[in-house]
Structure formats: C-alpha cells, structure tokens
Write a protein that holds these residues in place. Structure first.
Motif: not given
Length: 342
Positions: A113-120, A153-160
């Motif tokens: 999941a992309w959420e697991r790759k986000i950094t501090f 939750r599986e969050w819907k990804a969008g632009p930052p």
C-alpha cells in the motif's frame, strides 16, 4: 481595550498602532467579535492589545490579554512539528524513514500500500497523496475505533495537498513513542489541551455538538479522536509570543530544529510551516526568511528571522458561525504588511 507593554520602544509602539488599526476596524464593522494582536521584537520589546468580545452568543464577555484561544492548526507547528523535529535532531527518528517505523500497523493488510511508504518528512511538508478534507468524526466517536479506521482505511490517492491526515498520523507516532494519548502529553509551557470556558474565546455554535463551544476544541475530528496532532492546543497571546521568541532567539529549540523549520520542502512549505509565496496570507513586506501558519478558528503566527520580529493575530472569527465572510484573509494580510513594512 487592554494593553501589555513589556518595555517596548517608541519605534515598535508606532508599528503596533498602525498594525492594530485593521483589527480594530474589523471589530467595529462586526466582521469578527474580537481579537488580540501581539508583537515581539528581539531588539525593541513586546506589545499586545485585546479588543472586542470573547463571546457574543448566548452571553457577552470581553476579550482580554488573558483570554485563551483554540489555536486550531497552530497545533501543527507549535506542538507536533517541534516535537517531531526534536526527535529527529536527537536521532530517535529518521525523517526520511517510512512512518511505519513507528506505525507498523498502518495498512497492515497490504504490504504494498502506498500509505506504508510515506515518510515523516513528507507528512511534515504535506507531500503525501492523502485527501485534503475528511469528516472522520462522521464515522463515530470511539477514539480507539477511529484510530484503527484511519490506520486501516484504503485512502483515495490524489495530488499532494494540505491535509490534516498527515499530522493526525504524526500525532499517532508521538503517542506510540510516549505510550500515552496526546491529551496526556505535556502541551508545552503556557499551553493546554482545554481551557476555562469563562476565560476562553468562544468558537462556533456547533451543529455537531449542539452548543456554543468555549474552552473545548472546535475541530470535529480532533474532538472525536479525543486529541490529535493536527489541532487541539489552547494558548494565550503570552504563550504564543513566548514560543515565537524562543524560536527567534534560539532558547526554545536547537539550531538544527530551527534550521529544519526554515528549510523549504516546496514552493509553499517548509518542515511543518509555510514560507512566503504569491498571494500569501501573511502579506508581502516580510523578508523571505519568514515562516508562518494559520488556524481555522481565526489565529495566525508569523516569525521573520531577518527582522527578528514575530506577530500573532488571535481572533474568534468563527463565532458564532463559520458560515460568514469574516474577511480574515484580508485582515491577516493587512496586519502582516503593517508589521513588517520598512
């Protein structure tokens, strides 16, 4: 009106009088019930003044220099950012590591999941794909259940975009490290997680909670979570100016923490803070070496390192309702321009 004059010199007093005028006009025009303006200058001292009402519905109370404000998203910079950067400075966390180093259960059922790759660092700079707004409080009021919901939750990804979810997750990380809920953590000198309703600037006549809020957090998601990293801090003009002065003179944070606060991550943002950009709410006369942030309830803080001066504008512009054009953007810009003009 109430004034504080902590040995401010005539030059700063003249600046203050000019900058206070737009606030006085906003109150007299009934755009906002009341407010407090505070300026601290490393060379010239400190000034603060209160005007108008802390509450107008259902009763009326005057605004004073001792009035407590719901600082809303100033929580992000005064509390959460400062603590995350301190943890990075002392080596407890790596800003470029995934936030899963402290939240291993984030999207734990999908290792890719992309959420697991986000950094501090990405969370601090709002450089993640999380949505800008999410009414998490509509899913219930059990804080443990809502924490699990946010994490799984599986969050819907969008632009930052600017997203409270970034700082909700950073708050979760602080909780995991401390093994305490945020409301059980030390909010910092002069700050609190709630305040005396009779000595607070009232916020909204809340449709969610069916009462006028005063001394309790306005943000619905923070309320439902019973504390979070994106909102919930309360303070007075004195505590906000003390914080700003500590950042300016280096007594409130290490050189590395201040350096990161000032280091841009995008055209608008540093680590946690904003810096001047086209159309910035802080006006155009501050130096490029300025950081700042706003809060939804009607509060803001700007710190100009080149000029050695900080200004906070604290208002209750959402009282008794957010559904009204308070003119807060124009007010902030006018005050900022007058505080920093040559």
């Amino acid at each position: 009106m109430m004034d504080e004059n902590a040995s401010a010199n005539p030059e700063l007093a003249a600046v203050f009088e000019r900058a206070f005028a737009p606030l006085a006009t906003a109150v007299s025009d009934k755009r906002i019930p009341g407010g407090v303006l505070g300026i601290v200058d490393l060379k010239h001292g400190r000034l603060a003044r209160a005007i108008g009402s802390a509450q107008v519905v259902p009763t009326t109370r005057p605004m004073t220099l001792d009035t407590w404000f719901d600082l809303a998203s100033l929580t992000k910079v005064i509390f959460t950012t400062t603590r995350i950067l301190k943890l990075a400075d002392d080596g407890t966390i790596d800003l470029d590591a995934p936030i899963t180093t402290l939240l291993p259960d984030l999207r734990q059922y999908n290792a890719e999941a992309w959420e697991r790759k986000i950094t501090f660092r990405q969370c601090l700079g709002h450089q993640t794909p999380f949505p800008g707004v999410e009414p998490i409080y509509t899913y219930g009021r059990d804080p443990d259940l809502l924490r699990a919901f946010i994490l799984q939750r599986e969050w819907k990804a969008g632009p930052p975009v600017y997203s409270d979810i970034n700082f909700i997750l950073l708050g979760f990380a602080l909780e995991r490290l401390a093994k305490k809920a945020i409301r059980d953590l030390d909010p910092g000198q002069g700050f609190a997680w709630s305040a005396d309703p009779e000595n607070s600037a009232a916020t909204e006549d809340c449709a969610f909670r069916h009462r006028v809020l005063s001394g309790e957090v306005h943000d619905e998601n923070c309320c439902a979570l019973q504390g979070s990293g994106h909102a919930g801090l309360f303070g007075t003009v004195t505590s906000v100016l003390d914080f700003a002065e500590g950042i300016l003179d280096g007594t409130g944070a290490s050189k590395e923490v201040v350096r990161l606060m000032r280091t841009p991550l995008s055209t608008r943002r540093t680590h946690g803070w904003e810096h001047p950009f086209e159309g910035w709410w802080g006006g155009t006369t501050c130096s490029p070496a300025t950081i700042g942030h706003t809060g939804f309830t009607g509060v803001s803080l700007m710190i100009d390192f080149d000029k050695g001066r900080a200004v906070t504008l604290l208002t209750n512009r959402v009282h008794p309702t957010r559904h009204f054009d308070s003119g807060i953007l124009a007010l902030r810009q006018a005050v900022g321009n007058l505080v920093y003009q040559s």
